[in-house]
Scaffold this motif. Structure first.
Motif, PDB file in Angstrom:
ATOM      1  N   GLY A  88       0.806 -14.114 -23.518  1.00  9.05           N
ATOM      2  CA  GLY A  88      -0.575 -14.574 -23.510  1.00  9.05           C
ATOM      3  C   GLY A  88      -1.557 -13.471 -23.869  1.00  9.05           C
ATOM      4  N   PRO A  89      -2.863 -13.767 -23.846  1.00  7.29           N
ATOM      5  CA  PRO A  89      -3.884 -12.746 -24.091  1.00  7.29           C
ATOM      6  C   PRO A  89      -3.738 -11.584 -23.114  1.00  7.29           C
ATOM      7  CG  PRO A  89      -4.862 -14.940 -24.073  1.00  7.29           C
ATOM      8  CD  PRO A  89      -3.449 -15.103 -23.612  1.00  7.29           C
ATOM      9  N   VAL A  90      -4.031 -10.394 -23.575  1.00  6.83           N
ATOM     10  CA  VAL A  90      -3.824  -9.188 -22.760  1.00  6.83           C
ATOM     11  C   VAL A  90      -4.514  -9.310 -21.412  1.00  6.83           C
ATOM     12  CG1 VAL A  90      -4.292  -6.715 -22.615  1.00  6.83           C
ATOM     13  CG2 VAL A  90      -3.479  -7.707 -24.760  1.00  6.83           C
ATOM     14  N   ASP A  91      -5.743  -9.853 -21.380  1.00  6.54           N
ATOM     15  CA  ASP A  91      -6.537  -9.906 -20.152  1.00  6.54           C
ATOM     16  C   ASP A  91      -6.196 -11.079 -19.238  1.00  6.54           C
ATOM     17  OD1 ASP A  91      -7.958  -7.607 -20.513  1.00  6.54           O
ATOM     18  OD2 ASP A  91      -9.612  -8.566 -21.576  1.00  6.54           O
ATOM     19  N   ASP A  92      -5.207 -11.884 -19.599  1.00  6.45           N
ATOM     20  CA  ASP A  92      -4.868 -13.054 -18.781  1.00  6.45           C
ATOM     21  C   ASP A  92      -3.967 -12.627 -17.610  1.00  6.45           C
ATOM     22  OD1 ASP A  92      -3.018 -15.543 -18.163  1.00  6.45           O
ATOM     23  OD2 ASP A  92      -4.880 -16.293 -19.049  1.00  6.45           O
ATOM     24  N   TRP A  93      -4.391 -13.026 -16.381  1.00  4.05           N
ATOM     25  CA  TRP A  93      -3.639 -12.619 -15.199  1.00  4.05           C
ATOM     26  C   TRP A  93      -2.286 -13.334 -15.094  1.00  4.05           C
ATOM     27  CZ3 TRP A  93      -4.799  -8.436 -12.633  1.00  4.05           C
ATOM     28  CH2 TRP A  93      -6.121  -8.010 -12.515  1.00  4.05           C
ATOM     29  N   LYS A  94      -2.157 -14.522 -15.687  1.00  9.50           N
ATOM     30  CA  LYS A  94      -0.934 -15.303 -15.514  1.00  9.50           C
ATOM     31  C   LYS A  94       0.077 -15.059 -16.617  1.00  9.50           C
ATOM     32  CE  LYS A  94      -2.900 -19.085 -12.781  1.00  9.50           C
ATOM     33  NZ  LYS A  94      -3.105 -20.559 -12.685  1.00  9.50           N
ATOM     34  N   THR A  95      -0.372 -15.123 -17.867  1.00 11.84           N
ATOM     35  CA  THR A  95       0.569 -15.018 -18.984  1.00 11.84           C
ATOM     36  C   THR A  95       0.424 -13.735 -19.786  1.00 11.84           C
ATOM     37  OG1 THR A  95      -0.968 -16.179 -20.478  1.00 11.84           O
ATOM     38  CG2 THR A  95       0.601 -17.529 -19.224  1.00 11.84           C
ATOM     39  N   GLY A  96      -0.622 -12.960 -19.515  1.00 10.06           N
ATOM     40  CA  GLY A  96      -0.870 -11.742 -20.281  1.00 10.06           C
ATOM     41  C   GLY A  96      -0.234 -10.513 -19.661  1.00 10.06           C
ATOM     42  N   SER A  97      -0.239  -9.431 -20.432  1.00  8.65           N
ATOM     43  CA  SER A  97       0.384  -8.193 -19.952  1.00  8.65           C
ATOM     44  C   SER A  97      -0.396  -7.568 -18.795  1.00  8.65           C
ATOM     45  CB  SER A  97       0.502  -7.188 -21.101  1.00  8.65           C
ATOM     46  OG  SER A  97      -0.768  -6.922 -21.679  1.00  8.65           O
ATOM     47  N   LYS A  98      -1.687  -7.908 -18.665  1.00  6.59           N
ATOM     48  CA  LYS A  98      -2.473  -7.412 -17.530  1.00  6.59           C
ATOM     49  C   LYS A  98      -1.881  -7.909 -16.216  1.00  6.59           C
ATOM     50  CE  LYS A  98      -7.267  -7.229 -15.886  1.00  6.59           C
ATOM     51  NZ  LYS A  98      -8.673  -7.638 -16.211  1.00  6.59           N
ATOM     52  N   GLY A  99      -1.514  -9.180 -16.183  1.00  8.12           N
ATOM     53  CA  GLY A  99      -0.879  -9.726 -14.989  1.00  8.12           C
ATOM     54  C   GLY A  99       0.545  -9.231 -14.811  1.00  8.12           C
ATOM     55  N   TRP A 100       1.234  -8.958 -15.909  1.00 10.07           N
ATOM     56  CA  TRP A 100       2.623  -8.505 -15.850  1.00 10.07           C
ATOM     57  C   TRP A 100       2.712  -7.116 -15.213  1.00 10.07           C
ATOM     58  CZ3 TRP A 100       6.154  -4.893 -17.510  1.00 10.07           C
ATOM     59  CH2 TRP A 100       7.504  -5.295 -17.563  1.00 10.07           C
ATOM     60  N   ILE A 101       1.865  -6.185 -15.678  1.00  6.27           N
ATOM     61  CA  ILE A 101       1.930  -4.825 -15.118  1.00  6.27           C
ATOM     62  C   ILE A 101       1.367  -4.777 -13.695  1.00  6.27           C
ATOM     63  CG2 ILE A 101       1.857  -3.720 -17.380  1.00  6.27           C
ATOM     64  CD1 ILE A 101      -1.071  -3.064 -16.904  1.00  6.27           C
ATOM     65  N   LEU A 102       0.596  -5.787 -13.303  1.00  8.53           N
ATOM     66  CA  LEU A 102       0.092  -5.823 -11.934  1.00  8.53           C
ATOM     67  C   LEU A 102       1.243  -5.866 -10.933  1.00  8.53           C
ATOM     68  CD1 LEU A 102      -2.347  -6.130  -9.977  1.00  8.53           C
ATOM     69  CD2 LEU A 102      -2.085  -8.603 -10.230  1.00  8.53           C
ATOM     70  N   TRP A 103       2.320  -6.560 -11.288  1.00  5.85           N
ATOM     71  CA  TRP A 103       3.472  -6.625 -10.393  1.00  5.85           C
ATOM     72  C   TRP A 103       4.111  -5.254 -10.203  1.00  5.85           C
ATOM     73  CZ3 TRP A 103       4.427 -10.609  -7.379  1.00  5.85           C
ATOM     74  CH2 TRP A 103       3.909 -11.852  -7.736  1.00  5.85           C
ATOM     75  N   VAL A 104       4.126  -4.468 -11.260  1.00  2.00           N
ATOM     76  CA  VAL A 104       4.690  -3.121 -11.151  1.00  2.00           C
ATOM     77  C   VAL A 104       3.841  -2.269 -10.216  1.00  2.00           C
ATOM     78  CG1 VAL A 104       5.436  -1.078 -12.439  1.00  2.00           C
ATOM     79  CG2 VAL A 104       5.625  -3.336 -13.489  1.00  2.00           C
ATOM     80  N   SER A 105       2.529  -2.364 -10.368  1.00  2.00           N
ATOM     81  CA  SER A 105       1.638  -1.597  -9.487  1.00  2.00           C
ATOM     82  C   SER A 105       1.778  -2.066  -8.040  1.00  2.00           C
ATOM     83  CB  SER A 105       0.189  -1.731  -9.953  1.00  2.00           C
ATOM     84  OG  SER A 105      -0.310  -3.033  -9.745  1.00  2.00           O
ATOM     85  N   LEU A 106       1.996  -3.354  -7.841  1.00  2.00           N
ATOM     86  CA  LEU A 106       2.187  -3.889  -6.496  1.00  2.00           C
ATOM     87  C   LEU A 106       3.450  -3.302  -5.857  1.00  2.00           C
ATOM     88  CD1 LEU A 106       1.140  -5.859  -4.369  1.00  2.00           C
ATOM     89  CD2 LEU A 106       2.444  -7.678  -5.487  1.00  2.00           C
ATOM     90  N   GLY A 107       4.502  -3.173  -6.649  1.00  2.00           N
ATOM     91  CA  GLY A 107       5.733  -2.557  -6.144  1.00  2.00           C
ATOM     92  C   GLY A 107       5.519  -1.115  -5.716  1.00  2.00           C
ATOM     93  N   VAL A 108       4.730  -0.377  -6.487  1.00  2.00           N
ATOM     94  CA  VAL A 108       4.432   1.020  -6.149  1.00  2.00           C
ATOM     95  C   VAL A 108       3.636   1.088  -4.844  1.00  2.00           C
ATOM     96  CG1 VAL A 108       3.182   3.090  -6.877  1.00  2.00           C
ATOM     97  CG2 VAL A 108       4.513   1.786  -8.552  1.00  2.00           C
ATOM     98  N   MET A 109       2.618   0.219  -4.715  1.00  2.00           N
ATOM     99  CA  MET A 109       1.774   0.229  -3.510  1.00  2.00           C
ATOM    100  C   MET A 109       2.587  -0.078  -2.257  1.00  2.00           C
ATOM    101  SD  MET A 109      -1.930  -1.437  -4.404  1.00  2.00           S
ATOM    102  CE  MET A 109      -1.331  -2.861  -5.275  1.00  2.00           C
ATOM    103  N   ILE A 110       3.418  -1.104  -2.330  1.00  2.00           N
ATOM    104  CA  ILE A 110       4.209  -1.492  -1.159  1.00  2.00           C
ATOM    105  C   ILE A 110       5.189  -0.390  -0.785  1.00  2.00           C
ATOM    106  CG2 ILE A 110       5.899  -3.137  -0.288  1.00  2.00           C
ATOM    107  CD1 ILE A 110       4.578  -5.246  -2.072  1.00  2.00           C
ATOM    108  N   SER A 111       5.864   0.156  -1.792  1.00  2.00           N
ATOM    109  CA  SER A 111       6.859   1.196  -1.542  1.00  2.00           C
ATOM    110  C   SER A 111       6.223   2.400  -0.861  1.00  2.00           C
ATOM    111  CB  SER A 111       7.507   1.613  -2.866  1.00  2.00           C
ATOM    112  OG  SER A 111       8.342   2.727  -2.683  1.00  2.00           O
ATOM    113  N   GLU A 112       5.116   2.897  -1.415  1.00  2.00           N
ATOM    114  CA  GLU A 112       4.487   4.089  -0.832  1.00  2.00           C
ATOM    115  C   GLU A 112       3.891   3.800   0.540  1.00  2.00           C
ATOM    116  OE1 GLU A 112       1.555   7.502  -2.451  1.00  2.00           O
ATOM    117  OE2 GLU A 112       0.603   5.644  -1.816  1.00  2.00           O
ATOM    118  N   SER A 113       3.206   2.657   0.670  1.00  2.00           N
ATOM    119  CA  SER A 113       2.541   2.340   1.938  1.00  2.00           C
ATOM    120  C   SER A 113       3.540   2.202   3.072  1.00  2.00           C
ATOM    121  CB  SER A 113       1.725   1.057   1.795  1.00  2.00           C
ATOM    122  OG  SER A 113       0.726   1.194   0.818  1.00  2.00           O
ATOM    123  N   VAL A 114       4.593   1.420   2.847  1.00  2.00           N
ATOM    124  CA  VAL A 114       5.556   1.165   3.910  1.00  2.00           C
ATOM    125  C   VAL A 114       6.282   2.444   4.302  1.00  2.00           C
ATOM    126  CG1 VAL A 114       7.681  -0.053   4.508  1.00  2.00           C
ATOM    127  CG2 VAL A 114       5.862  -1.252   3.288  1.00  2.00           C
TER     128      VAL A 114
END
Length: 646
Positions: free
Chosen positions: A293-319
Motif C-alpha cells: 500500500g501507500p507508504v504512509d498507510d498504517w494498515k497496508t503501507g510500509s509505515k505500518g509494517w515497520i511499526l511492528w518492528v519498533s514495537l518489538g524493540v520497545m517491548i524487549s527493552e522495557s520488559v
C-alpha cells in the motif's frame, strides 16, 4: 509549611502548566513525545518573579519554586497520563472487527471524568515510596537532581539562600564561615551586579529563542512548504524521489530544542532507528510486496509494517530493563537489611520534620478513595466494556508496575510507561480474551499510575535536595492534576475539532502502537513476513540491554544504541528525527566550547560562554520548544477561522 506552599506559586505554576499542557498535547499528537519540562518550569517561574523581587514583601524562594514546578509538571503531563496522545485516539480508531459498535469517541464530559479517574491514584502510590527510594537508598533521579541544581543556580544570591544538600565536614563548614566573614560590601555589590548581568543574558536568550520559534511556527501556517524541504531530492538532483519515502527536512526549532534536551547519544540512537526503519526496511517491505500500500498507510503501507518492528524493540527493552531493575533493587534491599546497623543509620541523610511530610492517614484514605474513584468513573464512562472487578484489578496491576517504574526512574532516569502499558495489555489479554477496547482501557490505567508516580518522585527528589516540604509538593501535584483534567480535555477537544486525528498534521503514532499491541495480544495476525524481523530485533536489543547492564564500566558501551530511542526513530518520520539530531549536535558542540575541548576563537570571550556557560543551551532549547508549543495554538485558531494561506 506556609512559606513553602503559597498561593502565588500555585497560580503561576498553573499558568505555566496550562502552557505546557497545550505544548505537550501538540508534540504528543505529532510524535508521541512528552516532556516533564521541570527545568523549563522552574526557569519560567523565576523569570516571572524576578522583576518583582524588590517589590515583594517576601522574596520568591527556592522552595516556592519547587512547589511551582511541581504544580506545572502535574498540569503539563496530563496529555500522557490520561492517554490523550495514545489510548483515547486508539479507541477512536477501533473498527467493527475490533469492537461491536466500532470506534469509541468520548464527549468532553466523558474525557474529564476519565481524566479525573486516572489522575490521582498514582500520586498516592508514590508517597509511601519516598522514604525508601529517596531517603534510605538515595536513588539518583537524575532529572530531579538536575532541576534542583537549576533552581539553586537561578536563586543564587537571593535571600534566603538555599543550597543543594550535600555532606560537609566540620572543617569545611568553618572554612566557609571564615570566607563569609571576610567578604566586603564592595565585593558583594560587584557580585550582585554580575549576577544581574548574567540573569539578563539568560532572559535575553530565552526571549530570543522563544520569539524565533514563534515566528517560524506562524510562517509554517502561511507558507507550509517551508516545513517540508526536500533537501535529499535536491542533493541527488531529483534522480531519486526521497520525499516519496518521507525523507525530507522540517527545520522545526522545537524539534531541534527537543534534540538539545535529549542529548547527542539519544538522538543518534533515533537516527540509527530512522536509517534502519525508513532507509532499509521500509523500501524492502514495499518492493518485496509485503507492504504494497501507500507508504504512509498504517494498515497496508510500509509505515505500518515497520511499526511492528519498533514495537518489538520497545517491548524487549522495557520488559528486560524492568526485570533487571527489579532484581538489582531486591539484591540491594537484601544486602541493606543484612548489614543495617546503628552506624549505617547515623550515616543516612535526615528527613524533613514530621509536620512537613504527608500524614500516613492521608495516604491510606487517599489511596482507597482514589482507587474507588477510578473504578467508579471508568464504569460511568465506559459502562460494561471493562467490568468493575477487572477495573479494580487494573488499578492493582498499575500499583505493582508503578513501583517498578519508580525504581527504574530512580536508577536510569527513564520512566518506562510505554513498556508498562504493554505489559498490562499482555496481562489483560488473558483476563479478557478478544476484548480489544477493554485491553486499551486497562493499559491506559496502568500507564497513568506509572506516569503520575514517576513525575511526583522526580519532584520529591528536587524538593528533598532543596529542603522543601513533601506535603506542599503533594498538594501541589493534586491541584495540578485536578485542573489539568479539564485543561487537557479542552486541548484535545480543540485539536480533534479543528484537525483530522490521525491525519497529516497529527499522525498520532503512539495510538497506532497501542492499537496494534492490543490486536496482537488478542490473536490478530501480524502483517506478512514481519514476525521474523520483530523477533530478530527484539533479541538484538535484549542482548544490548544485557551488555549495557553487566558491562556498564566499559567506555564503549555508551556507543550502543538505546532501544526506546531506536524504536522512536522507527515509528516517527525522518523529518522529526533529523531535526532532533541537529539539536543533539548543537548541545554537544556548545558543551565542548564551554569545556574548552572544542576551540572556537570567535566565542572565546563571549559573555554567553563565560557567564552563562552550559546552561545557555538548555535555556535556548526551552525557548524553542515553548515557542512552537504556544503558537501552535495560534495556528489552530487561524485554521478554525479559515484564515487563507498558501
Amino acid at each position: 509549611m506556609a512559606s513553602h506552599f503559597t498561593l502565588r506559586a500555585v497560580l503561576v505554576g498553573l499558568g505555566i502548566g496550562v502552557l505546557l499542557c497545550f505544548s505537550n498535547m501538540y508534540f504528543g499528537l505529532q510524535t508521541g513525545w512528552i516532556s516533564m519540562m521541570s527545568l523549563q518550569s522552574s526557569l519560567l517561574g523565576y523569570a516571572i518573579f524576578k522583576p518583582f523581587q524588590p517589590m515583594l514583601r517576601t522574596k520568591f524562594t527556592p522552595v516556592e519554586n519547587v512547589v511551582l514546578q511541581t504544580v506545572a509538571v502535574a498540569t503539563g503531563t496530563m496529555p500522557l497520563a490520561a492517554g490523550f496522545v495514545g489510548v483515547l485516539p486508539a479507541l477512536e480508531l477501533l473498527t467493527e472487527d475490533d469492537h461491536p459498535g466500532g470506534a469509541i469517541v468520548l464527549s468532553f464530559r466523558q474525557m474529564v471524568l476519565w481524566s479525573l479517574g486516572v489522575a490521582f491514584f498514582g500520586v498516592f502510590f508514590a508517597v509511601p515510596l519516598r522514604k525508601q527510594t529517596i531517603i534510605r537508598e538515595q536513588l539518583r533521579f537524575p532529572s530531579g537532581t538536575a532541576t534542583a541544581q537549576m533552581i539553586q543556580l537561578l536563586h543564587e544570591g537571593d535571600e534566603p539562600a538555599t543550597t543543594v544538600r550535600r555532606r560537609r565536614s566540620p572543617s569545611q563548614e568553618d572554612d566557609e564561615a571564615e570566607e563569609e566573614e571576610e567578604g566586603t560590601p564592595l565585593l558583594e555589590d560587584a557580585e550582585d551586579q554580575q549576577k544581574d548581568h548574567t540573569w539578563h543574558l539568560k532572559l535575553k536568550a530565552l526571549l530570543f529563542s522563544f520569539s524565533l520559534s514563534s515566528t517560524y511556527t506562524l510562517l509554517t501556517y502561511f507558507f507550509p512548504v517551508i516545513n517540508k524541504l526536500p533537501i535529499f531530492n535536491w542533493l541527488c538532483f531529483n534522480l531519486v524521489d526521497f520525499q516519496a519515502w518521507d525523507w525530507y527536512f522540517a527545520p522545526s526549532l522545537s524539534y531541534i530544542g527537543q534534540g538539545i534536551i535529549m542529548g547527542l547519544p539519544t538522538t543518534l540512537s533515533m537516527l540509527a532507528g530512522c536509517i534502519v526503519g525508513w532507509g532499509i526496511l521500509s523500501p524492502m517491505a514495499y518492493y518485496t510486496g509485503w507492504a504494497p500500500g501507500p507508504v504512509d498507510d498504517w494498515k497496508t503501507g510500509s509505515k505500518g509494517w515497520i511499526l511492528w518492528v519498533s514495537l518489538g524493540v520497545m517491548i524487549s527493552e522495557s520488559v528486560l530493563s524492568l526485570v533487571l531493575v527489579t532484581v538489582t533493587s531486591l539484591a540491594k534491599l537484601y544486602r541493606r537489611s543484612a548489614s543495617f546497623d546503628e552506624a549505617n543509620q547515623d550515616e543516612a541523610e535526615k528527613d524533613v520534620p514530621k509536620h512537613m511530610q504527608v500524614p500516613n492517614w492521608v495516604t491510606i484514605v487517599g489511596l482507597i478513595g482514589s482507587t474507588l474513584l477510578c473504578v467508579a468513573l471508568v464504569h460511568v464512562v465506559f459502562g460494561p466494556i471493562l467490568p468493575t472487578g477487572l477495573a479494580l484489578v487494573a488499578v492493582g496491576v498499575a500499583m505493582v508496575l508503578s513501583v517498578l517504574a519508580v525504581r527504574a526512574l530512580g536508577e536510569t532516569d527513564l520512566n518506562p510507561v510505554s513498556g508498562i502499558g504493554k505489559i498490562s495489555q499482555v496481562a489483560f489479554a488473558g483476563l479478557i480474551p478478544g476484548g480489544i477496547a477493554a485491553n486499551l482501557i486497562a493499559g491506559g490505567i496502568a500507564e497513568a499510575g506509572a506516569q503520575q508516580a514517576g513525575d511526583l518522585m522526580q519532584d520529591l527528589k528536587t524538593g528533598h535536595l532543596l529542603g522543601a516540604a513533601p506535603k506542599a509538593q503533594f498538594y501541589g501535584q493534586m491541584i495540578g492534576s485536578l485542573v489539568s483534567a479539564v485543561v487537557a480535555s479542552c486541548a484535545y477537544l480543540l485539536y480533534r475539532t479543528v484537525y483530522t486525528i490521525p491525519g497529516p498534521e497529527f499522525p498520532v503514532p503512539t495510538a497506532q502502537v497501542w492499537l496494534d499491541m492490543s490486536r496482537l495480544v488478542n490473536g490478530q495476525p501480524l502483517p506478512p513476513h514481519v514476525s521474523s524481523f520483530v523477533l530478530g530485533f527484539a533479541i538484538l536489543f535484549a542482548a544490548i540491554v544485557l551488555v549495557q547492564h553487566f558491562e556498564s564500566h566499559r567506555p564503549w558501551t555508551r556507543y550502543l544504541p538505546q532501544g526506546m530511542a531506536f524504536a522512536i526513530g522507527m515509528y516517527n518520520p525522518p523529518s522529526f528525527t533529523l531535526a532532533r539530531v541537529l539539536g543533539g549536535i548543537l548541545v554537544y558542540v556548545w558543551n565542548g566550547i564551554c569545556n574548552d575541548s572544542i576551540r572556537a576563537a570567535w566565542l572565546k570571550d563571549s559573555p554567553y560562554r563565560v557567564l552563562v556557560g552550559p546552561v545557555l543551551i538548555i535555556i535556548v532549547a526551552s525557548g524553542f520548544v515553548l515557542g512552537e508549543g504556544a503558537f501552535a495554538l495560534v495556528n489552530m485558531i487561524m485554521q478554525a477561522c479559515h484564515v487563507p494561506h498558501f
